[in-house]
Write a protein that holds these residues in place. Structure first.
Motif, PDB file in Angstrom:
ATOM      1  N   TRP A  41    -135.117 -36.835  75.354  1.00 26.93           N
ATOM      2  CA  TRP A  41    -134.568 -36.752  73.994  1.00 26.93           C
ATOM      3  C   TRP A  41    -135.564 -36.335  72.916  1.00 26.93           C
ATOM      4  CZ3 TRP A  41    -130.663 -41.345  73.007  1.00 26.93           C
ATOM      5  CH2 TRP A  41    -129.654 -41.285  73.968  1.00 26.93           C
ATOM      6  N   PRO A  42    -136.820 -36.795  72.926  1.00 34.24           N
ATOM      7  CA  PRO A  42    -137.692 -36.432  71.794  1.00 34.24           C
ATOM      8  C   PRO A  42    -137.793 -34.930  71.547  1.00 34.24           C
ATOM      9  CG  PRO A  42    -138.689 -38.225  73.012  1.00 34.24           C
ATOM     10  CD  PRO A  42    -137.508 -37.767  73.816  1.00 34.24           C
ATOM     11  N   VAL A  43    -138.043 -34.154  72.592  1.00 34.06           N
ATOM     12  CA  VAL A  43    -138.151 -32.701  72.425  1.00 34.06           C
ATOM     13  C   VAL A  43    -136.793 -32.105  72.074  1.00 34.06           C
ATOM     14  CG1 VAL A  43    -138.714 -30.528  73.589  1.00 34.06           C
ATOM     15  CG2 VAL A  43    -140.156 -32.543  73.937  1.00 34.06           C
ATOM     16  N   ARG A  44    -135.741 -32.621  72.698  1.00 41.41           N
ATOM     17  CA  ARG A  44    -134.395 -32.110  72.403  1.00 41.41           C
ATOM     18  C   ARG A  44    -134.040 -32.325  70.933  1.00 41.41           C
ATOM     19  NH1 ARG A  44    -133.222 -28.991  74.493  1.00 41.41           N
ATOM     20  NH2 ARG A  44    -132.993 -29.787  76.610  1.00 41.41           N
ATOM     21  N   LEU A  45    -134.376 -33.488  70.399  1.00 41.99           N
ATOM     22  CA  LEU A  45    -134.047 -33.777  68.991  1.00 41.99           C
ATOM     23  C   LEU A  45    -134.807 -32.857  68.039  1.00 41.99           C
ATOM     24  CD1 LEU A  45    -133.957 -37.662  69.253  1.00 41.99           C
ATOM     25  CD2 LEU A  45    -132.025 -36.214  68.569  1.00 41.99           C
ATOM     26  N   LEU A  46    -136.083 -32.610  68.343  1.00 38.98           N
ATOM     27  CA  LEU A  46    -136.848 -31.695  67.502  1.00 38.98           C
ATOM     28  C   LEU A  46    -136.275 -30.285  67.559  1.00 38.98           C
ATOM     29  CD1 LEU A  46    -140.525 -32.818  68.155  1.00 38.98           C
ATOM     30  CD2 LEU A  46    -139.186 -33.166  66.080  1.00 38.98           C
ATOM     31  N   TRP A  47    -135.891 -29.857  68.757  1.00 34.61           N
ATOM     32  CA  TRP A  47    -135.299 -28.524  68.909  1.00 34.61           C
ATOM     33  C   TRP A  47    -133.982 -28.432  68.135  1.00 34.61           C
ATOM     34  CZ3 TRP A  47    -130.612 -27.008  71.050  1.00 34.61           C
ATOM     35  CH2 TRP A  47    -130.445 -25.626  71.189  1.00 34.61           C
ATOM     36  N   LEU A  48    -133.179 -29.459  68.195  1.00 33.79           N
ATOM     37  CA  LEU A  48    -131.901 -29.447  67.477  1.00 33.79           C
ATOM     38  C   LEU A  48    -132.113 -29.363  65.968  1.00 33.79           C
ATOM     39  CD1 LEU A  48    -129.928 -32.073  69.570  1.00 33.79           C
ATOM     40  CD2 LEU A  48    -129.147 -29.758  69.051  1.00 33.79           C
ATOM     41  N   ARG A  49    -133.082 -30.107  65.469  1.00 40.62           N
ATOM     42  CA  ARG A  49    -133.344 -30.036  64.028  1.00 40.62           C
ATOM     43  C   ARG A  49    -133.779 -28.635  63.628  1.00 40.62           C
ATOM     44  NH1 ARG A  49    -138.584 -32.768  61.678  1.00 40.62           N
ATOM     45  NH2 ARG A  49    -139.361 -31.037  62.945  1.00 40.62           N
ATOM     46  N   ASN A  50    -134.602 -28.011  64.461  1.00 39.22           N
ATOM     47  CA  ASN A  50    -135.121 -26.686  64.121  1.00 39.22           C
ATOM     48  C   ASN A  50    -134.094 -25.576  64.300  1.00 39.22           C
ATOM     49  OD1 ASN A  50    -137.536 -27.940  63.627  1.00 39.22           O
ATOM     50  ND2 ASN A  50    -138.538 -27.227  65.492  1.00 39.22           N
ATOM     51  N   GLU A  51    -133.269 -25.687  65.359  1.00 42.54           N
ATOM     52  CA  GLU A  51    -132.392 -24.577  65.735  1.00 42.54           C
ATOM     53  C   GLU A  51    -130.923 -24.799  65.417  1.00 42.54           C
ATOM     54  OE1 GLU A  51    -133.641 -21.780  66.770  1.00 42.54           O
ATOM     55  OE2 GLU A  51    -135.697 -22.576  66.807  1.00 42.54           O
TER      56      GLU A  51
ATOM     57  N   THR B 297    -130.128 -46.082  81.200  1.00 47.45           N
ATOM     58  CA  THR B 297    -129.870 -44.846  80.460  1.00 47.45           C
ATOM     59  C   THR B 297    -130.808 -44.733  79.265  1.00 47.45           C
ATOM     60  OG1 THR B 297    -127.548 -44.912  81.146  1.00 47.45           O
ATOM     61  CG2 THR B 297    -128.099 -43.458  79.325  1.00 47.45           C
ATOM     62  N   ALA B 298    -131.043 -45.852  78.566  1.00 50.26           N
ATOM     63  CA  ALA B 298    -131.987 -45.839  77.445  1.00 50.26           C
ATOM     64  C   ALA B 298    -133.373 -45.454  77.929  1.00 50.26           C
ATOM     65  CB  ALA B 298    -132.014 -47.203  76.765  1.00 50.26           C
ATOM     66  N   SER B 299    -133.785 -46.013  79.060  1.00 49.41           N
ATOM     67  CA  SER B 299    -135.114 -45.730  79.582  1.00 49.41           C
ATOM     68  C   SER B 299    -135.252 -44.264  79.968  1.00 49.41           C
ATOM     69  CB  SER B 299    -135.374 -46.631  80.796  1.00 49.41           C
ATOM     70  OG  SER B 299    -136.739 -46.672  81.129  1.00 49.41           O
ATOM     71  N   TRP B 300    -134.164 -43.660  80.446  1.00 50.52           N
ATOM     72  CA  TRP B 300    -134.187 -42.256  80.854  1.00 50.52           C
ATOM     73  C   TRP B 300    -134.188 -41.313  79.650  1.00 50.52           C
ATOM     74  CZ3 TRP B 300    -132.727 -43.397  86.159  1.00 50.52           C
ATOM     75  CH2 TRP B 300    -133.130 -42.422  87.072  1.00 50.52           C
ATOM     76  N   SER B 301    -133.970 -41.843  78.459  1.00 51.11           N
ATOM     77  CA  SER B 301    -133.926 -40.986  77.272  1.00 51.11           C
ATOM     78  C   SER B 301    -135.305 -40.506  76.845  1.00 51.11           C
ATOM     79  CB  SER B 301    -133.288 -41.748  76.097  1.00 51.11           C
ATOM     80  OG  SER B 301    -134.182 -42.734  75.586  1.00 51.11           O
ATOM     81  N   GLY B 302    -136.353 -41.275  77.196  1.00 48.73           N
ATOM     82  CA  GLY B 302    -137.690 -40.955  76.708  1.00 48.73           C
ATOM     83  C   GLY B 302    -137.982 -41.561  75.349  1.00 48.73           C
TER      84      GLY B 302
END
Length: 475
Positions: A134-144, A176-181
């Motif tokens: 999730w951390p990288v995905r969230l940053l990508w979503l904010r940017n793109e 599931t929370a643990s798998w989120s990163g």
């Protein structure tokens, strides 16, 4: 006798089955609905949230109909899903984004920008900075996807969303929370040190708990009267469920999963103080963790080769592949058609086929590919070894190994240890039911392969050759 309705949301279908308290699947109760993710040329892999919910609910509809005919009472409803998925939702429950899966590789360039900010991230979370979390995905979503990002009130997984649409509450299991990163595996809370550097806050994430929902709302009780008194458990990660359902709930039994993708995982008490190099550590609950590594390239590599080479008769191909001596084809393959997860976590890695000549035949390429995947599993084993007892056995599940005695023998020879097929044909969905029941069932093993010491020695050299090529091209 009590029964559990289990739902498995995999990477290509949604399935439903019913299990009794001995973990036995109930006869004539089975529903499966296939689906396809949407892919884009830039690496996107997405699922429509509304369509996914429709499939989950339709599976429940049909399973209840079959259960009613069998005159069974359902006491629990449990679900597992492919993990690493993420979607956004407005305050009123409307999706703001598609469901992004672990296979979506967009945003890889953000990893190095985030790395210096989050300190000892992998030790805290057990995860890697990678596009599958999730951390990288969230940053990508904010940017793109700025408009959708700004519209989003809550971030959640597809299993959470399905249960939110039923109960109106947001709850995420520990696995599931643990798998989120984004989860601190030591403190069992969302990781504040990571959240400080992301454009989200903890109140946009769900309550973390394994406790079930109870009391089906009237609208849904009318649709599913047979489930109105059932306990509904938060969805769990499919990897956790696969270990439990495949009889790998103890450190001496290591799960070897090989389907579309692959993984090697072991259940350990508590949680390791450090995260082994290149691997993950995910919480199952407050008492146990799942340690291992996942491969993005496994059965999908075999399927791709069959398609590209037009190999035809699969039985004839297996026979031809099995007749080839270990590592005798002159090929070295880096099998990264879908990037790399464990142990190198290189999202930009691509496949390399080295050593082809005019004498190279389709069965040589296939044999080399099966061996290449086994070598990547060996790299995971090297890193798991300090956590394992001296006498371990590998228990395989997933069609990739169960349906290929040749590949299972290759795996045993490469790992230098016995590999047994799981006696459970439906390990993941069964594990989902067992976790909800909270029982510890005796293992059931199928046929197995013993390692050949001479072949193991040959493969040790091949592992080093593959790693040398990896270091030269991808480090």
């Amino acid at each position: 006798m009590s029964h559990t309705l289990a739902i498995d949301v995999g990477s290509s279908s949604v399935r439903a089955m019913v299990f009794n308290e001995q973990g036995l699947a109930q006869k004539d109760i089975f529903v499966q609905k296939p689906y396809q993710s949407k892919t884009t040329p830039d690496g996107g892999v997405m699922i429509d949230p509304a369509n996914m919910n429709e499939m989950i609910f339709a599976c429940i509809d049909e399973a209840i109909e079959q259960t009613t005919q069998a005159k069974l009472t359902i006491n629990r409803v449990a679900m597992d899903t492919l993990v690493g998925n993420l979607m956004g939702m407005e305050a009123d429950g409307q999706p703001t984004t598609p469901i992004y899966t672990w296979a979506d590789t967009r945003g890889g360039g953000l990893v190095e920008k985030l790395r210096p900010k989050v300190g000892d991230y992998t030790r805290r979370t057990g995860c890697r900075l990678h596009t599958s979390y999730w951390p990288v995905r969230l940053l990508w979503l904010r940017n793109e996807q700025g408009a959708a990002f700004d519209q989003t009130r809550y971030w959640l997984s597809l299993g959470e969303y399905a249960l939110y649409c039923i109960f109106g509450q947001r709850r995420i299991s520990l696995s599931t929370a643990s798998w989120s990163g984004l989860f601190n595996r030591h403190q069992l809370t969302w990781d504040d040190e990571t959240l400080e550097h992301l454009p989200v806050t903890a109140d946009q994430l769900s309550e973390v708990a394994n406790t079930p929902f109870e009391g089906l709302p009237d609208e849904w009780a009318q649709r599913w009267p047979a489930l109105k008194d059932a306990a509904w458990y938060p969805s769990v990660g499919d990897g956790v469920a696969s270990n439990i359902g495949g009889d790998c709930a103890r450190p001496e039994c290591v799960a070897l999963s090989l389907g579309t993708s692959g993984a090697m995982r072991v259940v350990v008490p508590g949680t390791p103080e450090e995260t082994p190099d290149g691997l993950f550590v995910y919480r199952i609950d407050a008492d146990r963790s799942l340690v291992g590594g996942a491969l993005s390239n496994a059965g999908n590599l075999y399927a791709w080769l069959n398609n590209v080479l037009q190999t035809g008769d699969k039985d004839a191909l297996q026979q031809a592949v099995g007749a080839i001596e270990p590592d005798s084809h002159g090929l070295t393959i880096l099998p990264f058609l879908a990037g790399e997860r464990a142990p190198g976590w290189n999202a930009n890695a691509q496949a390399v086929f080295m050593g082809m000549t005019f004498d190279t035949r389709p069965e040589h390429l296939v044999r080399a590919a099966l061996e290449a995947v086994a070598y990547r599993f060996y790299q995971i084993l090297r890193r798991l070894q300090p956590l394992l007892p001296d006498d371990v056995q590998f228990i395989a599940n997933g069609a990739g190994l169960i349906n290929s005695p040749v590949w299972m023998q290759i795996m045993a020879d490469v790992l230098g240890a016995p590999v047994y097929g799981s006696g459970e044909a439906e390990a993941t969905i069964r594990g989902t039911a067992i976790l909800a029941m909270g029982v510890d069932l005796p293992p059931s093993l199928g046929d197995g392969c013993q390692p050949d010491p001479d072949h193991h020695a040959i493969y040790q050299r091949a592992v080093e050759r593959q790693q040398a090529l990896y270091d030269k091209l991808l480090r």
